[in-house]
Scaffold this motif. Structure first.
Motif, PDB file in Angstrom:
ATOM      1  N   HIS A 176       0.851  -1.180   0.000  1.00 17.46           N
ATOM      2  CA  HIS A 176       0.000   0.000   0.000  1.00 17.46           C
ATOM      3  C   HIS A 176       0.893   1.238   0.000  1.00 17.46           C
ATOM      4  CE1 HIS A 176      -2.865   3.064   1.228  1.00 17.46           C
ATOM      5  NE2 HIS A 176      -3.841   2.221   0.928  1.00 17.46           N
TER       6      HIS A 176
ATOM      7  N   GLU B 294      -9.153   4.909   8.023  1.00 16.47           N
ATOM      8  CA  GLU B 294      -9.877   4.046   7.096  1.00 16.47           C
ATOM      9  C   GLU B 294      -8.964   3.539   5.975  1.00 16.47           C
ATOM     10  OE1 GLU B 294     -13.127   6.361   5.741  1.00 16.47           O
ATOM     11  OE2 GLU B 294     -14.161   6.382   7.694  1.00 16.47           O
ATOM     12  N   GLU B 295      -8.060   4.398   5.508  1.00 14.18           N
ATOM     13  CA  GLU B 295      -7.151   4.000   4.421  1.00 14.18           C
ATOM     14  C   GLU B 295      -6.174   2.933   4.895  1.00 14.18           C
ATOM     15  OE1 GLU B 295      -6.116   3.878   0.584  1.00 14.18           O
ATOM     16  OE2 GLU B 295      -7.667   5.206   1.401  1.00 14.18           O
TER      17      GLU B 295
ATOM     18  N   ARG C 144      -7.877  -0.317   5.193  1.00 15.16           N
ATOM     19  CA  ARG C 144      -8.019  -0.987   3.895  1.00 15.16           C
ATOM     20  C   ARG C 144      -6.731  -1.727   3.534  1.00 15.16           C
ATOM     21  NH1 ARG C 144     -11.761   3.239   2.568  1.00 15.16           N
ATOM     22  NH2 ARG C 144     -10.125   4.763   2.124  1.00 15.16           N
TER      23      ARG C 144
ATOM     24  N   ALA D  46      -6.788  -4.862   5.552  1.00 11.77           N
ATOM     25  CA  ALA D  46      -7.759  -5.805   4.998  1.00 11.77           C
ATOM     26  C   ALA D  46      -7.204  -6.486   3.747  1.00 11.77           C
ATOM     27  CB  ALA D  46      -9.067  -5.081   4.680  1.00 11.77           C
TER      28      ALA D  46
END
Length: 636
Positions: free
Chosen positions: A496, A549-550, A553, A556
């Motif tokens: 990421h 939230e990023e 992600r 996840a």
């Protein structure tokens, strides 16, 4: 034992020392360019140094070493970044039969003192005044140390002047008595879990993987009829960097040096020197990918880049299935889409690497399959290889025409690999070290009937491709008894763009957790792109929620590759990165896991304690009862 990979035939044995190949090249092709030097600091112009000029400079420095009393078997440390003088000095030392002791220039005072004392060095080459002061502060405890040569203060010129009266024959006679099994390098391990140990590496051991790679893969370094060109920027203090240097000199490649490991310096050097082959570690390849993405997003083409990256991975995966005999290759639509992105995206990405790179090698740690497929898809195939300090570098390589991403290839000719019942990789071959200096007990502990116990975990498939799954000592065992290899999760987290580093934790804990640091450059870009409006306090709160939230992600996405019981259920974003200065990275940029866990013990405790606890109606038996979905905790 299980998973035995047979050893193919080996290359002809070495008959002398590492310096011999330079003298042979100078005699055979004296005008061949072998080194490239910047015309001035930061200059984009590189001046070439021919084989005979390279040899003569090595001989002149070797004369100065002899005149200074350096004898065969003496150990001399080099405490400097990757630069032209490192190559000159190391070959001069090998010419007179001395042993090179590389020291990372980022090493602390205590680390420098320990290595100089443990190796019994008679001299040390340093780069600048600060390094002189570091060595000077520990000289009292180093009775064997007689010489300190400072590169930035004209050390090479002083040595040349000192040995000017000695004849060439004196140097040449010393070179000719260097035996293949003489020690060439004492390379210290990174010390991720304890004190560093000096690995004695012979001339034969260091030359063996290089000569094997040159014989089997040398034609991939440059297009036919062109001389290969390599930018050396990885630390020569690491065995991988030493391999790069030896490969270039032994194969007659043009080698340039880039001492600064910053992204800007490396990018500028790639553009101006334009190498034909790239050597890297996964973190560099990850950073290049993230820079591609960030640049595209800043230009308003982020969505285009992501579509192009997806097409590159799909195209490379289809090519892989074809070459392994498992599919027909890319279909018409995929080829058409790939051709479109070749004109609009991929060619520009290769241009950022200098425009001539078609292949690369990654080492130091496993490269993710996703990243490997991306680079192959844009036209730069990355060979992921495997080796250790104790094996003088490379043990495996991808077979040409049968490359398989997600593995580190097959054993090199002459190398045998086994996987023990507990998953530990055992190796033997011509490049094994001579032992740990002054520590026979530690040597006996890792040598088992001629096989080196690597401490790495992995498996061999039915075609002898090796996949690395982690380090034996890094395995996490949760309080529920679940064993988790952290490296795959950490690797996927780092994919990421916001994630800079990740350390998976969870020993004796109810679930797996992670400590995460953010990429500062991409974070600035992300905040600017977010463009949250409103009052300062409210804006900051919304930014933090969006950031949480990023990162969630990213977690996840990493979890999608593992079972639920192996997934990250809690994580914490730390305010500063792990680095060498704070003692949480080794000089070779490996994580000091034990030290990280100790340093952040309170934060790890708080991360788990902050987790809400309840017992759901239905929970798989391997799950810790009562743990909900992934929860994040941010440190300010």
């Amino acid at each position: 034992m299980r998973d035995l990979a047979p050893a193919p035939g080996s290359v002809p044995p070495l008959t002398g020392g590492l310096a011999d190949s330079l003298f042979e090249t100078a005699a055979r092709t004296p005008t061949l360019p072998m080194l490239a030097r910047r015309r001035g600091p930061g200059s984009p112009v590189w001046d070439e140094v021919t084989a005979v000029e390279f040899r003569d400079e090595v001989v002149d420095v070797a004369k100065g070493l002899i005149a200074s009393g350096v004898q065969p078997g003496d150990r001399v440390a080099i405490l400097a970044r990757t630069r032209y003088e490192w190559t000159i000095f190391s070959h001069a030392l090998w010419t007179v039969g001395a042993e090179v002791v590389p020291i990372y220039p980022t090493s602390s005072r205590d680390q420098v003192e320990y290595i100089l004392r443990d190796a019994g060095c008679v001299g040390v080459v340093v780069e600048d005044e600060q390094s002189v002061m570091t060595v000077g502060s520990v000289c009292a405890s180093l009775p064997a140390l007689r010489h300190v040569w400072q590169l930035d203060a004209g050390a090479l010129e002083a040595l040349v002047a000192r040995g000017e009266s000695l004849p060439f024959a004196t140097v040449d006679s010393m070179r000719r008595i260097v035996l293949p099994d003489s020690t060439a390098v004492v390379a210290y391990t990174s010390g991720t879990t304890g004190r560093a140990m000096g690995c004695a590496l012979s001339h034969r051991g260091l030359a063996s993987p290089c000569d094997t790679l040159i014989a089997g893969w040398g034609r991939t370094v440059a297009p036919e009829g062109e001389q290969g060109a390599v930018l050396a920027y990885l630390p020569f203090s690491h065995v991988y960097g030493l391999m790069v240097q030896s490969l270039c000199v032994r194969a007659g490649l043009l080698m340039a040096h880039e001492p600064a490991m910053t992204g800007d310096a490396l990018a500028a050097a790639l553009r101006s020197f334009r190498p034909t082959y790239l050597y890297a570690v996964p973190s560099v390849l990850e950073k290049i990918y993230k820079n591609f993405l960030r640049t595209a997003q800043q230009a308003g083409r982020g969505a285009l880049f992501e579509r192009a990256a997806g097409t590159a991975r799909d195209f490379a995966a289809a090519l892989e299935r074809q070459r392994l005999g498992r599919g027909p290759g890319p279909g018409f639509d995929l080829r058409l889409q790939h051709a479109l992105y070749e004109r609009t995206v991929y060619r520009r990405l290769r241009g950022a690497l200098g425009g001539r790179v078609q292949r690369a090698t990654s080492g130091g740690s496993p490269l993710s399959r996703e990243l490997s497929l991306f680079y192959e898809g844009i036209g730069v195939y990355v060979h992921d290889g495997y080796g250790l300090t104790e094996t003088s570098g490379g043990l495996t390589m991808q077979p040409l025409g049968r490359e398989k991403s997600g593995t580190v290839g097959q054993p090199l000719p002459g190398v045998e690999i086994r996987v023990a019942d507990d998953g530990e990789i055992l190796v033997r071959g011509p490049s094994l070290f001579q032992g740990y200096v002054g520590d026979g007990a530690a040597t006996r502990e890792v040598m088992r009937g001629g096989w080196l116990a690597t401490g790495d975990l992995g498996h061999l498939d039915d075609e002898s491709y090796l996949a690395i799954t982690g380090r034996k000592k890094d395995i996490i065992i949760t309080s529920g008894g679940k064993s988790v290899a952290p490296s795959a999760l950490e690797q996927r987290l780092r994919m990421h763009p916001l994630v800079h580093q990740a350390v998976v934790v969870g020993d004796n804990r109810p679930c797996v957790g992670a400590l995460i640091t953010l990429d500062p450059e991409f974070l600035v870009h992300w905040r600017a792109a977010l463009a949250v409006q409103g009052e300062t306090a409210a804006r900051e709160a919304r930014e933090e929620n969006a950031l949480r939230e990023e990162v969630a992600r990213a977690v996840a996405a990493a979890n999608s590759a593992v079972s639920r019981s192996e997934s990250i259920r809690v994580f914490r974003v730390l305010p500063e990165p792990f680095d060498v200065a704070n003692g949480l990275l080794t000089p070779s940029m490996k994580l000091r896991r034990d030290e990280i866990v100790r340093t952040y013990a309170l934060e790890i405790d708080a991360m788990y304690e902050a987790r809400s606890y309840r017992r759901p109606a239905q929970e798989p038996p391997e799950e810790p009862p009562g743990w909900e979905e992934t929860e994040s905790v941010f440190l300010r």
